[in-house]
Write an enzyme that holds these catalytic residues in place. Structure first.
Site, PDB file in Angstrom:
ATOM      1  N   LYS A  63      27.111 -97.844  10.839  1.00 11.86           N
ATOM      2  CA  LYS A  63      28.410 -98.535  10.912  1.00 11.86           C
ATOM      3  C   LYS A  63      29.433 -97.724  10.138  1.00 11.86           C
ATOM      4  O   LYS A  63      29.101 -96.931   9.260  1.00 11.86           O
ATOM      5  CB  LYS A  63      28.340 -99.952  10.337  1.00 11.86           C
ATOM      6  CG  LYS A  63      27.856-100.081   8.877  1.00 11.86           C
ATOM      7  CD  LYS A  63      28.891 -99.879   7.790  1.00 11.86           C
ATOM      8  CE  LYS A  63      28.343-100.103   6.385  1.00 11.86           C
ATOM      9  NZ  LYS A  63      29.181 -99.594   5.287  1.00 11.86           N
TER      10      LYS A  63
ATOM     11  N   MET B 211      21.105 -91.129   3.541  1.00  9.64           N
ATOM     12  CA  MET B 211      20.907 -92.268   2.634  1.00  9.64           C
ATOM     13  C   MET B 211      21.986 -92.276   1.561  1.00  9.64           C
ATOM     14  O   MET B 211      22.381 -91.230   1.069  1.00  9.64           O
ATOM     15  CB  MET B 211      19.517 -92.198   2.010  1.00  9.64           C
ATOM     16  CG  MET B 211      18.440 -92.608   3.009  1.00  9.64           C
ATOM     17  SD  MET B 211      16.788 -92.145   2.542  1.00  9.64           S
ATOM     18  CE  MET B 211      16.571 -93.067   1.036  1.00  9.64           C
TER      19      MET B 211
ATOM     20  N   ASP C 273      25.344-106.046   3.946  1.00 12.08           N
ATOM     21  CA  ASP C 273      25.661-105.399   5.224  1.00 12.08           C
ATOM     22  C   ASP C 273      24.681-105.769   6.349  1.00 12.08           C
ATOM     23  O   ASP C 273      24.912-105.390   7.496  1.00 12.08           O
ATOM     24  CB  ASP C 273      25.610-103.869   5.060  1.00 12.08           C
ATOM     25  CG  ASP C 273      26.923-103.309   4.552  1.00 12.08           C
ATOM     26  OD1 ASP C 273      27.924-104.040   4.556  1.00 12.08           O
ATOM     27  OD2 ASP C 273      26.947-102.127   4.167  1.00 12.08           O
TER      28      ASP C 273
HETATM   29  C1  LIG Z   1      30.257-101.477   0.583  1.00 13.39           C
HETATM   30  C2  LIG Z   1      29.671-102.079   1.841  1.00 13.39           C
HETATM   31  O1  LIG Z   1      28.772-101.171   2.457  1.00 13.39           O
HETATM   32  C3  LIG Z   1      30.783-102.381   2.815  1.00 13.39           C
HETATM   33  O2  LIG Z   1      30.296-102.638   4.090  1.00 13.39           O
HETATM   34  C4  LIG Z   1      28.900-103.335   1.520  1.00 13.39           C
HETATM   35  O3  LIG Z   1      29.749-104.276   0.938  1.00 13.39           O
HETATM   36  C5  LIG Z   1      27.683-103.073   0.659  1.00 13.39           C
HETATM   37  O4  LIG Z   1      26.636-103.672   1.312  1.00 13.39           O
HETATM   38  P1  LIG Z   1      25.112-103.456   0.867  1.00 13.39           P
HETATM   39  O5  LIG Z   1      24.828-102.022   0.603  1.00 13.39           O
HETATM   40  O6  LIG Z   1      24.271-104.198   1.872  1.00 13.39           O
HETATM   41  O7  LIG Z   1      25.174-104.175  -0.497  1.00 13.39           O
HETATM   42  P2  LIG Z   1      24.054-104.927  -1.338  1.00 13.39           P
HETATM   43  O8  LIG Z   1      22.760-104.189  -1.233  1.00 13.39           O
HETATM   44  O9  LIG Z   1      24.114-106.377  -0.996  1.00 13.39           O
HETATM   45  O10 LIG Z   1      24.663-104.728  -2.780  1.00 13.39           O
HETATM   46  C6  LIG Z   1      24.643-103.532  -3.504  1.00 13.39           C
HETATM   47  C7  LIG Z   1      25.490-103.692  -4.743  1.00 13.39           C
HETATM   48  O11 LIG Z   1      26.880-103.633  -4.367  1.00 13.39           O
HETATM   49  C8  LIG Z   1      27.644-104.621  -5.038  1.00 13.39           C
HETATM   50  N1  LIG Z   1      28.369-105.417  -4.033  1.00 13.39           N
HETATM   51  C9  LIG Z   1      27.996-105.386  -2.705  1.00 13.39           C
HETATM   52  C10 LIG Z   1      28.703-106.100  -1.776  1.00 13.39           C
HETATM   53  C11 LIG Z   1      29.813-106.875  -2.217  1.00 13.39           C
HETATM   54  N2  LIG Z   1      30.533-107.592  -1.368  1.00 13.39           N
HETATM   55  N3  LIG Z   1      30.160-106.884  -3.522  1.00 13.39           N
HETATM   56  C12 LIG Z   1      29.450-106.168  -4.432  1.00 13.39           C
HETATM   57  O12 LIG Z   1      29.784-106.178  -5.607  1.00 13.39           O
HETATM   58  C13 LIG Z   1      26.700-105.396  -5.889  1.00 13.39           C
HETATM   59  O13 LIG Z   1      26.855-104.880  -7.188  1.00 13.39           O
HETATM   60  C14 LIG Z   1      25.310-105.036  -5.414  1.00 13.39           C
HETATM   61  O14 LIG Z   1      24.452-104.924  -6.491  1.00 13.39           O
HETATM   62  N1  LIG Z   2      14.836 -98.003   5.097  1.00 14.01           N
HETATM   63  C1  LIG Z   2      15.702 -97.536   4.198  1.00 14.01           C
HETATM   64  N2  LIG Z   2      16.604 -96.601   4.560  1.00 14.01           N
HETATM   65  C2  LIG Z   2      17.495 -96.130   3.642  1.00 14.01           C
HETATM   66  N3  LIG Z   2      17.533 -96.503   2.363  1.00 14.01           N
HETATM   67  C3  LIG Z   2      16.658 -97.431   1.951  1.00 14.01           C
HETATM   68  C4  LIG Z   2      15.716 -97.976   2.855  1.00 14.01           C
HETATM   69  N4  LIG Z   2      14.991 -98.857   2.183  1.00 14.01           N
HETATM   70  C5  LIG Z   2      15.470 -98.867   0.926  1.00 14.01           C
HETATM   71  N5  LIG Z   2      16.461 -98.002   0.759  1.00 14.01           N
HETATM   72  C6  LIG Z   2      17.236 -97.790  -0.493  1.00 14.01           C
HETATM   73  O1  LIG Z   2      18.590 -98.215  -0.276  1.00 14.01           O
HETATM   74  C7  LIG Z   2      19.514 -97.268  -0.801  1.00 14.01           C
HETATM   75  C8  LIG Z   2      20.816 -97.323   0.015  1.00 14.01           C
HETATM   76  O2  LIG Z   2      20.549 -96.749   1.239  1.00 14.01           O
HETATM   77  P1  LIG Z   2      21.527 -96.775   2.485  1.00 14.01           P
HETATM   78  O3  LIG Z   2      21.200 -95.601   3.322  1.00 14.01           O
HETATM   79  O4  LIG Z   2      21.502 -98.104   3.142  1.00 14.01           O
HETATM   80  O5  LIG Z   2      22.939 -96.582   1.767  1.00 14.01           O
HETATM   81  P2  LIG Z   2      24.356 -96.809   2.282  1.00 14.01           P
HETATM   82  O6  LIG Z   2      24.522 -96.206   3.643  1.00 14.01           O
HETATM   83  O7  LIG Z   2      25.271 -96.356   1.202  1.00 14.01           O
HETATM   84  O8  LIG Z   2      24.437 -98.364   2.449  1.00 14.01           O
HETATM   85  P3  LIG Z   2      25.699 -99.309   2.471  1.00 14.01           P
HETATM   86  O9  LIG Z   2      26.710 -98.739   3.381  1.00 14.01           O
HETATM   87  O10 LIG Z   2      25.050-100.565   3.014  1.00 14.01           O
HETATM   88  O11 LIG Z   2      26.136 -99.402   1.043  1.00 14.01           O
HETATM   89  C9  LIG Z   2      18.782 -95.934  -0.722  1.00 14.01           C
HETATM   90  O12 LIG Z   2      19.235 -95.039  -1.693  1.00 14.01           O
HETATM   91  C10 LIG Z   2      17.319 -96.331  -0.931  1.00 14.01           C
HETATM   92  O13 LIG Z   2      16.996 -96.317  -2.300  1.00 14.01           O
END
Ligand SMILES: C[C@](O)(CO)[C@H](O)COP(=O)(O)OP(=O)(O)OC[C@H]1O[C@@H](n2ccc(N)nc2=O)[C@H](O)[C@@H]1O
Ligand SMILES: Nc1ncnc2c1ncn2[C@@H]1O[C@H](COP(=O)(O)OP(=O)(O)OP(=O)(O)O)[C@@H](O)[C@H]1O
Length: 282
Positions: free
Chosen positions: A12, A96, A137
């Site tokens: 996304k 990642m 997300d």
């Molecule tokens: C930044 C975005 O990727 C935008 O789409 C999302 O809001 C993050 O989504 P995500 O990675 O699924 O987030 P989560 O795994 O639920 O949260 C990761 C960390 O981001 C912070 N977090 C996330 C989402 C949100 N609305 N507020 C937050 O403060 C929290 O500190 C949490 O500990």
């Molecule tokens: N199947 C998986 N694929 C990727 N990361 C994973 C998975 N399972 C656990 N993780 C953990 O989640 C963390 C975040 O990974 P991800 O690739 O979703 O990041 P991101 O794209 O920044 O996510 P977001 O946009 O939701 O913040 C990784 O650094 C890893 O430690």
């Protein structure tokens, strides 16, 4: 060989990301516009009768049991009291910690894939609610429709918007989402608005200035990409993106980026690749 179900877990983009405030539990109130791109990890699922969940692919730095795929599978199993299990394989293509939702998308594909394989008939709405407990997300990936998102990202209103081609550049750093949301310099006071109004002026990513300060690689990549197209951070980074009217123009710019800044070109999509594939199964 048993039947294997192969499904994509697409990326996304946050076309914009506004932070309106912070809740008592530390999570942030957002307004963001999600769109999918046709660029994806691939997951394979095969049925097991013994109830075990076995992910056969190792991700560097991620323990088997904390992989979001395994957590999603176990959550679905426990919630539905299902006695079946699965062998799962992952072909990881999404960077990642890239802000393109790879882990969340893997979790959503697992929920939808196993719901199909185990013939559970859990509604998409219930799967999205379950997914929210794994990450903010996950629900948008379960729903599979480009959406205006509010709350912490879980209140979704589907939108039909243009589907440009995107060039997504991948600075070679991994950004911790939690670290950015905890930064004292993050602005958390963008006034709430309406999607139509924000689309008119283009919006912004409120995380971008904090991310640029902490990660010079990302700042430099934005400066570079901005020479060709209006570029922006997705989520909390590291990926940055720009939109193009067609594939040729996007590829032309990608070809001019240095080898130190890998990138991919993919079509924007209002219906995720996963949902297009699932639609063809039913
Ligand atoms: C930044 C975005 O990727 C935008 O789409 C999302 O809001 C993050 O989504 P995500 O990675 O699924 O987030 P989560 O795994 O639920 O949260 C990761 C960390 O981001 C912070 N977090 C996330 C989402 C949100 N609305 N507020 C937050 O403060 C929290 O500190 C949490 O500990
Ligand atoms: N199947 C998986 N694929 C990727 N990361 C994973 C998975 N399972 C656990 N993780 C953990 O989640 C963390 C975040 O990974 P991800 O690739 O979703 O990041 P991101 O794209 O920044 O996510 P977001 O946009 O939701 O913040 C990784 O650094 C890893 O430690």
């Amino acid at each position: 060989m048993k039947d294997v179900l192969t499904l994509p877990a697409p990326a996304k983009l946050n076309l914009f990301l506004h932070i309106l405030g912070r809740r008592d539990d530390g999570y942030h109130e957002l307004q963001t516009l999600f769109q999918f791109v046709d660029y994806a990890d691939e997951l394979k699922f095969a049925l097991r009768d013994d109830g075990q969940i076995r992910l056969h692919t190792v991700l560097p730095g991620v323990e088997h049991d904390s992989n979001l795929i395994v957590r999603a599978a176990r959550l679905l199993q426990q919630t539905t009291h299902c006695s079946l299990g699965a062998d799962i394989w992952l072909d990881k293509r999404l960077p990642m910690g890239g802000g393109i939702g790879g882990g969340s998308s893997n979790a959503a594909t697992t929920l939808l894939g196993l719901n199909y394989l185990w013939k559970l008939n859990v509604s998409e709405e219930a799967l999205a609610e379950l997914g929210l407990t794994l990450g903010a997300d996950v629900p948008v990936f379960v729903r599979g429709k480009a959406a205006w998102a509010e709350g912490i990202g879980e209140r979704l209103t589907p939108v039909e918007i243009e589907e440009p081609w995107y060039l997504v550049a991948v600075p070679q750093v991994s950004v911790s989402t939690a670290e950015i949301f905890n930064d004292p310099l993050l602005t958390r006071d963008t006034p709430p608005s309406k999607v139509r109004l924000v689309l008119e002026w283009g919006g912004r990513n409120d995380c971008q200035s904090v991310v640029e300060k902490r990660y010079p690689e990302i700042r430099n990549a934005l400066i570079l990409l901005n020479k060709f197209v209006s570029a922006r951070l997705t989520g909390t980074g590291s990926c940055i993106f720009g939109g193009f009217p067609n594939q040729t123009e996007a590829v032309k710019v990608a070809d001019q980026l240095p080898a130190t800044l890998p990138s991919f070109v993919a079509k924007g999509s209002n219906t995720s690749m996963l949902h297009r594939k699932l639609g063809s199964l039913f």
